[in-house]
Scaffold this motif. Structure first.
Motif, short mmCIF file in Angstrom:
data_model
loop_
_atom_site.label_atom_id
_atom_site.label_comp_id
_atom_site.label_asym_id
_atom_site.label_seq_id
_atom_site.Cartn_x
_atom_site.Cartn_y
_atom_site.Cartn_z
N UNK A 148 0.83 -1.21 0.00
CA UNK A 148 0.00 0.00 0.00
C UNK A 148 0.87 1.26 0.00
N UNK A 149 1.87 1.28 0.90
CA UNK A 149 2.71 2.47 1.02
C UNK A 149 3.55 2.69 -0.24
N UNK A 150 3.97 1.59 -0.88
CA UNK A 150 4.76 1.75 -2.11
C UNK A 150 3.90 2.33 -3.25
N UNK A 151 2.63 1.90 -3.29
CA UNK A 151 1.73 2.46 -4.31
C UNK A 151 1.56 3.96 -4.07
N UNK A 152 1.33 4.33 -2.81
CA UNK A 152 1.15 5.74 -2.48
C UNK A 152 2.43 6.54 -2.74
N UNK A 153 3.57 5.84 -2.59
CA UNK A 153 4.86 6.51 -2.80
C UNK A 153 5.05 6.90 -4.27
N UNK A 154 4.50 6.07 -5.15
CA UNK A 154 4.59 6.41 -6.57
C UNK A 154 3.84 7.72 -6.82
N UNK A 155 2.71 7.90 -6.10
CA UNK A 155 1.94 9.13 -6.26
C UNK A 155 2.63 10.34 -5.64
N UNK A 156 3.18 10.14 -4.43
CA UNK A 156 3.66 11.31 -3.68
C UNK A 156 5.17 11.45 -3.64
N UNK A 157 5.88 10.48 -4.21
CA UNK A 157 7.33 10.59 -4.27
C UNK A 157 7.94 10.66 -2.89
N UNK A 158 8.98 11.51 -2.75
CA UNK A 158 9.75 11.55 -1.50
C UNK A 158 8.98 12.12 -0.32
N UNK A 159 7.81 12.69 -0.60
CA UNK A 159 7.02 13.25 0.49
C UNK A 159 6.61 12.16 1.46
N UNK A 160 6.53 10.93 0.95
CA UNK A 160 6.12 9.81 1.81
C UNK A 160 7.31 8.89 2.06
N UNK A 161 7.70 8.77 3.32
CA UNK A 161 8.80 7.89 3.70
C UNK A 161 8.28 6.88 4.71
N UNK A 162 8.82 5.67 4.68
CA UNK A 162 8.40 4.72 5.72
C UNK A 162 9.56 3.86 6.20
N UNK A 163 9.48 3.49 7.48
CA UNK A 163 10.49 2.63 8.09
C UNK A 163 9.77 1.53 8.84
N UNK A 164 10.25 0.29 8.69
CA UNK A 164 9.70 -0.80 9.47
C UNK A 164 10.78 -1.34 10.39
N UNK A 165 10.48 -1.37 11.67
CA UNK A 165 11.45 -1.84 12.64
C UNK A 165 10.79 -2.98 13.42
N UNK A 166 11.00 -4.21 12.93
CA UNK A 166 10.26 -5.35 13.47
C UNK A 166 11.24 -6.46 13.83
N UNK A 167 11.17 -6.92 15.08
CA UNK A 167 12.08 -8.00 15.47
C UNK A 167 11.59 -9.31 14.86
N UNK A 168 12.54 -10.20 14.50
CA UNK A 168 12.23 -11.42 13.75
C UNK A 168 11.13 -12.27 14.37
N UNK A 169 11.16 -12.35 15.71
CA UNK A 169 10.20 -13.27 16.34
C UNK A 169 8.76 -12.77 16.21
N UNK A 170 8.57 -11.50 15.82
CA UNK A 170 7.21 -10.97 15.70
C UNK A 170 6.48 -11.45 14.45
N UNK A 171 7.25 -11.74 13.39
CA UNK A 171 6.62 -12.00 12.09
C UNK A 171 5.62 -13.14 12.09
N UNK A 172 5.87 -14.15 12.95
CA UNK A 172 4.97 -15.31 12.95
C UNK A 172 3.76 -15.13 13.87
N UNK A 173 3.76 -14.04 14.65
CA UNK A 173 2.63 -13.80 15.56
C UNK A 173 1.36 -13.54 14.76
N UNK A 174 0.22 -13.82 15.41
CA UNK A 174 -1.05 -13.69 14.70
C UNK A 174 -1.76 -12.38 15.05
N UNK A 175 -2.32 -11.77 14.04
CA UNK A 175 -3.11 -10.54 14.24
C UNK A 175 -4.40 -10.66 13.44
#
Lengths: 249, 350
Positions: free
Chosen positions: B228-255
């Motif tokens: 989603x953010x990459x699609x929006x980035x194509x529209x807004x260019x550098x105005x939209x920046x994102x960072x993901x800071x996720x520890x490995x053990x979180x990826x398998x957790x359920x949401x």
């Protein structure tokens, strides 16, 4: 005769598409592209282009807010992705619009129509005012009001306004930091402001309830509202009733 | 309306047991205070209490089916006065009639019978009141239970429709603007146009394929957010920046599926749409003691004075979490001068 145009659009690809389509029009010169409402409005008023491509959803000021603040009224082609009400208003008032995504044919038709209007020296004043009027019923509760203060544009959140005062064809907005004129009617404001916060206390006043410190007797029949800046406003008997029900006096 | 005492054998035994106790006390009183022979005491107790126990069963229907639209208190009172009078009349005359079949020459008992009427009336009213009270309590309790079952079912329905709505309500602005960007890219950068079409398709596919109320891995949700953010980035260019800071053990957790999407949409809508400066959307996930913490932060232009929305999206998420995990405060919002932060806590099954 050459036509001067500007593009006001906050997305780069959309701007590039417009520029690309415009390459085929040798009589149109692009004087600039702007990516927010403030710089766009300033550009219209200073560069006085004859044709403007205007997006609706933008930072600082929306395309609709820009319409309300224009001195110079050029021919306008709105570009929007999805805005049923606006589109209906444009259609009814001969202001052209392009629904994103649009084809080059559709674009060419719109531009040709605009160019013809410019050559015939048709004034857009009428169309613009009637679009503003047509959009009024569909506007949600006003949260901010854009005004011109000299050469500057100010966007004022409604909660910063102490009271509105009727002033001929205008309404004077009193805020802590000064007064501004806006070309609206008291009736319009009454209908579009949050009615639990803004009360028509008098024929000439709409007061922000949060700024009223107390209500005093003026004489046997009449009351005055004392505001946070110690200004006193007359309250009419019908206004007093409205105020009472709003703040449970 | 099922009769509460016929609902199960246990209930019926409780009712019968109570009346047996009353019968024993009744007989004992006659035996010890009125010096009536044991056989007559038992007969009297049995006849009158068995009759009342039988009549008493029918009182349930008066309680359960009385629906008064006007002045329920008064109407209920009148109903019970008349039904009590009627019941006592039948009860006492029938009891006396049955007794007369057993009548012998028992002076003590005859003497008791001649004074018994007021006592019978008083005890009858007493039994009647107790029974009615019990019936009302049962009736109230039943209604309460029914209501909570109904509410739970309603909540379930609301939750599923909300998610269905989410699916059907892919923001049209987003969709048409994205198509417009693609239309532009086909001319300026065909390779990028293709990349964007694939991202948009993947995003739409994920959105419409999620089942209501299902749980997915955090990895899937984050991948979707990135698309989603990459699609929006194509529209807004550098105005939209994102960072993901996720520890490995979180990826398998359920949401819960699609729980994060509205938060990113908010960040873009109130941050990127309204600002001329760079907007950074930060996502941080940590996991501790069976709780997954997700924090999404974005800066915004405090000068934008934009409508900060109705907060409907956030309220929706908060409700969904409450329904799924039966806990409050799983979503917290923190808004400072120019920073907006949402923190989610997703309980994990140990």
């Amino acid at each position: 005769m050459e036509i001067r145009a500007i593009i006001i659009e906050d997305e780069k690809p959309a701007t590039e598409l417009l520029l690309h389509y415009l390459k085929t029009f040798s009589n149109i010169i692009i004087c600039g592209t702007f990516s927010d409402g403030f710089s766009g409005l300033k550009a219209i008023n200073e560069l006085k282009p004859q044709l403007v491509f205007l997006d609706i959803q933008m930072p600082k000021l929306t395309g609709i807010e820009i319409l309300e603040l224009l001195d110079h009224k050029p021919a306008i082609i709105f570009t929007t992705a999805y805005d049923q009400y606006a589109v209906k208003a444009f259609e009814a008032n001969a202001i052209d619009y392009l629904l994103k995504p649009f084809s080059s044919d559709r674009f060419t038709t719109a531009v040709n129509k605009a160019v013809e209007k410019i050559y015939q020296n048709q004034n857009s004043q009428q169309a613009i005012s009637s679009v503003i009027t047509a959009l009024e019923p569909h506007q949600t509760k006003m949260e901010r009001i854009a005004v011109r203060a000299g050469s500057k544009i100010q966007v004022i959140p409604v909660e910063d306004i102490l009271y509105f005062e009727a002033d001929g064809d205008y309404v004077k907005m009193h805020t802590k930091s000064g007064n501004y004129l806006k070309e609206k009617t008291m009736k319009y404001l009454e209908n579009h402001l949050d009615s639990s916060k803004f009360i028509r206390i008098h024929r000439t006043y709409i007061a922000n309830v949060d700024t009223i410190q107390r209500v005093e007797y003026y004489d046997k029949e009449n009351h005055v509202a004392v505001l946070s800046n110690n200004e006193k406003l007359k309250i009419s008997s019908s206004g007093y009733k409205l105020l009472k029900s709003a703040i449970n006096l | 309306m099922n009769h509460p005492f016929f609902k199960s054998l246990q209930h019926f035994l409780i009712y019968s047991g109570a009346w047996i106790i009353v019968t024993v006390i009744h007989a004992a009183v006659l035996l010890f205070f009125y010096n009536i022979s044991i056989s007559y005491s038992i007969i009297d107790g049995l006849i009158f209490n068995t009759l009342f126990a039988l009549f008493g069963l029918s009182l349930w229907y008066i309680v359960a089916h009385s629906r008064y639209n006007k002045s329920p208190m008064l109407n209920g009172f009148i109903t019970h006065i008349t039904s009590a009078a009627f019941l006592l009349l039948i009860w006492i005359s029938l009891g006396d009639f049955i007794l007369s079949l057993f009548s012998g020459n028992n002076t003590n008992y005859d003497k008791f019978l001649s004074t018994a009427l007021p006592w019978r009336i008083i005890s009858g009213i007493f039994y009647y009141s107790i029974l009615i009270l019990i019936y009302y309590i049962i009736n109230y309790y039943n209604a309460l239970q029914e209501r909570s079952i109904r509410e739970a079912r309603l909540n379930e329905i609301i939750r599923t429709t909300e998610l269905d709505l989410l699916k059907s309500q892919i923001n049209p602005h987003f969709l048409f603007n994205s198509l417009n960007s693609i239309s532009s890219l086909t001319i300026t950068n065909p390779a990028k146009a293709q990349e964007m079409i694939i991202k948009l398709s993947d995003f739409l596919r994920y959105t419409i394929s999620q089942d209501s109320g299902s749980l997915v891995s955090l990895k899937e949700e984050i991948e979707n957010a990135k698309r989603y953010l990459e699609i929006e980035q194509i529209r807004f260019g550098n105005k939209l920046q994102h960072i993901f800071n996720i520890s490995d053990k979180c990826f398998q957790k359920l949401v819960p599926a699609m729980i994060l999407q509205p938060l990113y949409e908010n960040a873009v809508k109130h941050g990127v749409y309204e600002s001329t400066e760079e907007i950074l959307i930060k996502t941080k996930c940590t996991s501790e003691k069976n709780v997954l913490k997700i924090e999404i932060t974005n800066n915004f232009d405090p000068e934008a004075k934009s409508r900060q929305g109705t907060g409907l999206g956030i309220k929706n998420i908060s409700e969904r979490l409450k329904l799924m995990f039966q806990q409050n405060n799983l979503l917290n919002i923190n808004k400072e001068h120019n920073l907006f932060a949402v923190e989610l806590q997703i309980p994990q099954k140990s």
